[in-house]
Write a protein that holds these residues in place. Structure first.
Motif, PDB file in Angstrom:
ATOM      1  N   LEU A   1      -9.812  92.270 -11.568  1.00 11.12           N
ATOM      2  CA  LEU A   1     -10.430  90.952 -11.732  1.00 11.12           C
ATOM      3  C   LEU A   1     -11.884  90.932 -11.272  1.00 11.12           C
ATOM      4  O   LEU A   1     -12.735  90.318 -11.896  1.00 11.12           O
ATOM      5  CB  LEU A   1      -9.636  89.899 -10.959  1.00 11.12           C
ATOM      6  CG  LEU A   1      -8.278  89.505 -11.547  1.00 11.12           C
ATOM      7  CD1 LEU A   1      -7.506  88.654 -10.566  1.00 11.12           C
ATOM      8  CD2 LEU A   1      -8.455  88.748 -12.854  1.00 11.12           C
ATOM      9  N   ARG A   2     -12.147  91.615 -10.174  1.00 13.39           N
ATOM     10  CA  ARG A   2     -13.498  91.554  -9.608  1.00 13.39           C
ATOM     11  C   ARG A   2     -14.509  92.377 -10.392  1.00 13.39           C
ATOM     12  O   ARG A   2     -15.670  91.993 -10.510  1.00 13.39           O
ATOM     13  CB  ARG A   2     -13.467  92.030  -8.150  1.00 13.39           C
ATOM     14  CG  ARG A   2     -12.903  91.010  -7.174  1.00 13.39           C
ATOM     15  CD  ARG A   2     -13.194  91.418  -5.750  1.00 13.39           C
ATOM     16  NE  ARG A   2     -12.700  90.452  -4.778  1.00 13.39           N
ATOM     17  CZ  ARG A   2     -11.608  90.612  -4.064  1.00 13.39           C
ATOM     18  NH1 ARG A   2     -10.872  91.680  -4.236  1.00 13.39           N
ATOM     19  NH2 ARG A   2     -11.238  89.702  -3.187  1.00 13.39           N
ATOM     20  N   THR A   3     -14.096  93.537 -10.947  1.00 11.66           N
ATOM     21  CA  THR A   3     -15.048  94.430 -11.607  1.00 11.66           C
ATOM     22  C   THR A   3     -15.785  93.761 -12.773  1.00 11.66           C
ATOM     23  O   THR A   3     -17.021  93.773 -12.796  1.00 11.66           O
ATOM     24  CB  THR A   3     -14.344  95.719 -12.083  1.00 11.66           C
ATOM     25  OG1 THR A   3     -13.807  96.379 -10.924  1.00 11.66           O
ATOM     26  CG2 THR A   3     -15.319  96.654 -12.775  1.00 11.66           C
ATOM     27  N   PRO A   4     -15.097  93.154 -13.763  1.00 14.28           N
ATOM     28  CA  PRO A   4     -15.846  92.514 -14.845  1.00 14.28           C
ATOM     29  C   PRO A   4     -16.671  91.318 -14.367  1.00 14.28           C
ATOM     30  O   PRO A   4     -17.769  91.075 -14.874  1.00 14.28           O
ATOM     31  CB  PRO A   4     -14.751  92.068 -15.825  1.00 14.28           C
ATOM     32  CG  PRO A   4     -13.488  92.049 -15.041  1.00 14.28           C
ATOM     33  CD  PRO A   4     -13.633  93.095 -13.996  1.00 14.28           C
ATOM     34  N   LEU A   5     -16.163  90.582 -13.368  1.00 14.40           N
ATOM     35  CA  LEU A   5     -16.919  89.447 -12.853  1.00 14.40           C
ATOM     36  C   LEU A   5     -18.217  89.901 -12.191  1.00 14.40           C
ATOM     37  O   LEU A   5     -19.273  89.281 -12.360  1.00 14.40           O
ATOM     38  CB  LEU A   5     -16.075  88.672 -11.844  1.00 14.40           C
ATOM     39  CG  LEU A   5     -15.297  87.467 -12.371  1.00 14.40           C
ATOM     40  CD1 LEU A   5     -14.444  86.867 -11.261  1.00 14.40           C
ATOM     41  CD2 LEU A   5     -16.239  86.409 -12.914  1.00 14.40           C
ATOM     42  N   ASN A   6     -18.155  90.999 -11.439  1.00 17.57           N
ATOM     43  CA  ASN A   6     -19.358  91.514 -10.785  1.00 17.57           C
ATOM     44  C   ASN A   6     -20.384  91.984 -11.806  1.00 17.57           C
ATOM     45  O   ASN A   6     -21.593  91.835 -11.600  1.00 17.57           O
ATOM     46  CB  ASN A   6     -18.996  92.648  -9.823  1.00 17.57           C
ATOM     47  CG  ASN A   6     -18.387  92.125  -8.526  1.00 17.57           C
ATOM     48  OD1 ASN A   6     -18.760  91.052  -8.055  1.00 17.57           O
ATOM     49  ND2 ASN A   6     -17.461  92.864  -7.950  1.00 17.57           N
ATOM     50  N   ALA A   7     -19.916  92.556 -12.923  1.00 12.23           N
ATOM     51  CA  ALA A   7     -20.829  92.987 -13.983  1.00 12.23           C
ATOM     52  C   ALA A   7     -21.523  91.773 -14.603  1.00 12.23           C
ATOM     53  O   ALA A   7     -22.743  91.771 -14.825  1.00 12.23           O
ATOM     54  CB  ALA A   7     -20.069  93.766 -15.050  1.00 12.23           C
TER      55      ALA A   7
ATOM     56  N   SER B   1     -24.275  80.902 -11.586  1.00  7.32           N
ATOM     57  CA  SER B   1     -23.687  79.882 -10.722  1.00  7.32           C
ATOM     58  C   SER B   1     -22.189  79.713 -11.007  1.00  7.32           C
ATOM     59  O   SER B   1     -21.359  79.680 -10.083  1.00  7.32           O
ATOM     60  CB  SER B   1     -24.417  78.555 -10.929  1.00  7.32           C
ATOM     61  OG  SER B   1     -23.813  77.527 -10.181  1.00  7.32           O
ATOM     62  N   SER B   2     -21.831  79.640 -12.296  1.00  9.53           N
ATOM     63  CA  SER B   2     -20.415  79.487 -12.675  1.00  9.53           C
ATOM     64  C   SER B   2     -19.618  80.734 -12.323  1.00  9.53           C
ATOM     65  O   SER B   2     -18.464  80.656 -11.890  1.00  9.53           O
ATOM     66  CB  SER B   2     -20.300  79.206 -14.174  1.00  9.53           C
ATOM     67  OG  SER B   2     -20.911  77.983 -14.497  1.00  9.53           O
ATOM     68  N   GLY B   3     -20.245  81.900 -12.494  1.00  4.41           N
ATOM     69  CA  GLY B   3     -19.575  83.169 -12.158  1.00  4.41           C
ATOM     70  C   GLY B   3     -19.283  83.279 -10.674  1.00  4.41           C
ATOM     71  O   GLY B   3     -18.207  83.742 -10.278  1.00  4.41           O
ATOM     72  N   ARG B   4     -20.237  82.838  -9.845  1.00  2.45           N
ATOM     73  CA  ARG B   4     -20.020  82.876  -8.394  1.00  2.45           C
ATOM     74  C   ARG B   4     -18.872  81.957  -7.996  1.00  2.45           C
ATOM     75  O   ARG B   4     -18.041  82.302  -7.144  1.00  2.45           O
ATOM     76  CB  ARG B   4     -21.304  82.453  -7.662  1.00  2.45           C
ATOM     77  CG  ARG B   4     -22.386  83.507  -7.595  1.00  2.45           C
ATOM     78  CD  ARG B   4     -21.936  84.747  -6.847  1.00  2.45           C
ATOM     79  NE  ARG B   4     -21.605  84.435  -5.468  1.00  2.45           N
ATOM     80  CZ  ARG B   4     -22.464  84.542  -4.464  1.00  2.45           C
ATOM     81  NH1 ARG B   4     -23.707  84.919  -4.693  1.00  2.45           N
ATOM     82  NH2 ARG B   4     -22.092  84.273  -3.236  1.00  2.45           N
ATOM     83  N   HIS B   5     -18.824  80.783  -8.628  1.00  6.51           N
ATOM     84  CA  HIS B   5     -17.745  79.836  -8.336  1.00  6.51           C
ATOM     85  C   HIS B   5     -16.394  80.441  -8.734  1.00  6.51           C
ATOM     86  O   HIS B   5     -15.417  80.367  -7.986  1.00  6.51           O
ATOM     87  CB  HIS B   5     -17.977  78.528  -9.086  1.00  6.51           C
ATOM     88  CG  HIS B   5     -16.908  77.503  -8.862  1.00  6.51           C
ATOM     89  ND1 HIS B   5     -16.589  77.000  -7.620  1.00  6.51           N
ATOM     90  CD2 HIS B   5     -16.049  76.898  -9.732  1.00  6.51           C
ATOM     91  CE1 HIS B   5     -15.595  76.136  -7.729  1.00  6.51           C
ATOM     92  NE2 HIS B   5     -15.251  76.057  -8.993  1.00  6.51           N
ATOM     93  N   LEU B   6     -16.355  81.079  -9.912  1.00  6.85           N
ATOM     94  CA  LEU B   6     -15.122  81.707 -10.385  1.00  6.85           C
ATOM     95  C   LEU B   6     -14.706  82.845  -9.459  1.00  6.85           C
ATOM     96  O   LEU B   6     -13.511  82.998  -9.144  1.00  6.85           O
ATOM     97  CB  LEU B   6     -15.312  82.232 -11.809  1.00  6.85           C
ATOM     98  CG  LEU B   6     -14.106  82.908 -12.468  1.00  6.85           C
ATOM     99  CD1 LEU B   6     -12.904  81.974 -12.504  1.00  6.85           C
ATOM    100  CD2 LEU B   6     -14.458  83.356 -13.894  1.00  6.85           C
TER     101      LEU B   6
ATOM    102  N   GLU C   1     -27.886  87.778 -13.052  1.00  4.49           N
ATOM    103  CA  GLU C   1     -28.912  87.707 -12.011  1.00  4.49           C
ATOM    104  C   GLU C   1     -30.192  88.425 -12.442  1.00  4.49           C
ATOM    105  O   GLU C   1     -31.302  87.961 -12.166  1.00  4.49           O
ATOM    106  CB  GLU C   1     -28.379  88.315 -10.712  1.00  4.49           C
ATOM    107  CG  GLU C   1     -29.291  88.084  -9.519  1.00  4.49           C
ATOM    108  CD  GLU C   1     -28.629  88.481  -8.209  1.00  4.49           C
ATOM    109  OE1 GLU C   1     -28.967  87.876  -7.187  1.00  4.49           O
ATOM    110  OE2 GLU C   1     -27.774  89.391  -8.207  1.00  4.49           O
ATOM    111  N   ILE C   2     -30.050  89.566 -13.154  1.00  2.00           N
ATOM    112  CA  ILE C   2     -31.215  90.306 -13.648  1.00  2.00           C
ATOM    113  C   ILE C   2     -32.041  89.442 -14.599  1.00  2.00           C
ATOM    114  O   ILE C   2     -33.274  89.382 -14.516  1.00  2.00           O
ATOM    115  CB  ILE C   2     -30.766  91.610 -14.351  1.00  2.00           C
ATOM    116  CG1 ILE C   2     -30.305  92.632 -13.303  1.00  2.00           C
ATOM    117  CG2 ILE C   2     -31.886  92.198 -15.209  1.00  2.00           C
ATOM    118  CD1 ILE C   2     -29.657  93.873 -13.896  1.00  2.00           C
ATOM    119  N   ILE C   3     -31.339  88.743 -15.516  1.00  3.02           N
ATOM    120  CA  ILE C   3     -32.054  87.870 -16.462  1.00  3.02           C
ATOM    121  C   ILE C   3     -32.637  86.660 -15.738  1.00  3.02           C
ATOM    122  O   ILE C   3     -33.788  86.273 -15.957  1.00  3.02           O
ATOM    123  CB  ILE C   3     -31.105  87.408 -17.585  1.00  3.02           C
ATOM    124  CG1 ILE C   3     -30.569  88.611 -18.366  1.00  3.02           C
ATOM    125  CG2 ILE C   3     -31.818  86.447 -18.535  1.00  3.02           C
ATOM    126  CD1 ILE C   3     -29.443  88.283 -19.326  1.00  3.02           C
TER     127      ILE C   3
END
Length: 226
Positions: free
Chosen positions: A23-29, A58-63, A35-37
């Motif tokens: 779960l964490r690996t695709p979210l971190n990608a 922002s939504s990814g961090r919340h997820l 963040e780069i963009i």
């Protein structure tokens, strides 16, 4: 039937506890590239795209926070959380955690302070204790309206035990609501609390982590008092 239900619950907890990497690996990608963009690391990007990337981040961090909470409670239920205890300066850790909420408290117009006195070194899992402190102080700030206060105190008690207290002047809870708040996925359904998002896992996780240390998490509260 009870044995089957218990077995199903254990299977669910084991499944969720082993899903951490997947779960964490695709979210971190997703977070990394967003963040780069957002920060235009590779060069200027259209303002509209930068804004979209900020929303994705922002939504990814919340997820990710939600996923982390669900995985944490699953690991605790499956008995897969191990303590890695070391001796460390609790006063230093408390000061560090309180400082990390400085901007949030200022933005919410809530006075965040501490009364710590002299504390001898403690032996505990530093990372997990920090997680508990972050959960509880975050809750106190979230449910304290502007003009209120949140205070952290810590002191040795009889029998060489330690008591850390986080008190606030927030919306407070009834006895029944305290029971709900300490139940996994339980969320207090009061008019005031309804506007706050979350999984309802912060306090149950914190309580389990304290019990893992041989301690406990106790909530004392009154509506409109804190």
């Amino acid at each position: 039937a009870k044995e089957q239900a218990d077995e199903a619950n254990r299977a669910k907890s084991n499944f969720l506890a082993t899903m951490s990497h997947e779960l964490r690996t695709p979210l971190n990608a997703i977070l990394g590239f967003a963040e780069i963009i957002k920060d235009q690391v590779m060069g200027p990007a259209p303002a509209q795209y930068v804004g979209y990337a900020g929303d994705i981040f922002s939504s990814g961090r919340h997820l990710l926070d939600l996923v982390d909470d669900i995985l944490d409670i699953a690991k605790l239920e499956a008995g897969k959380v191990e303590l890695h205890e070391t001796e460390f300066d609790l006063q230093e850790q408390l000061a560090e955690v309180i400082a990390s909420f400085g901007q949030q408290a200022a933005a919410a117009e809530v006075a965040l302070g501490s009364k710590l006195g002299h504390l001898p070194p403690v032996r505990a899992d530093r990372r997990l204790l920090k997680q508990v402190l972050l959960n509880v102080i975050s809750n106190a700030l979230k449910f304290t309206p502007g003009g209120g206060s949140v205070t952290v105190t810590a002191a040795r008690t009889a029998g060489r035990s330690l008591e850390i207290a986080v008190s606030d002047t927030g919306i407070g809870m009834t006895r029944g609501e305290i029971v709900i708040a300490q139940t996994p996925f339980g969320q207090v359904n009061s008019q005031l609390a309804r506007g706050f998002k979350g999984t309802g896992l912060g306090l149950p996780i914190s309580q389990s982590l304290m019990q893992l240390h041989g301690g406990d998490l106790v909530i004392e509260s009154r509506p409109a008092v804190g």
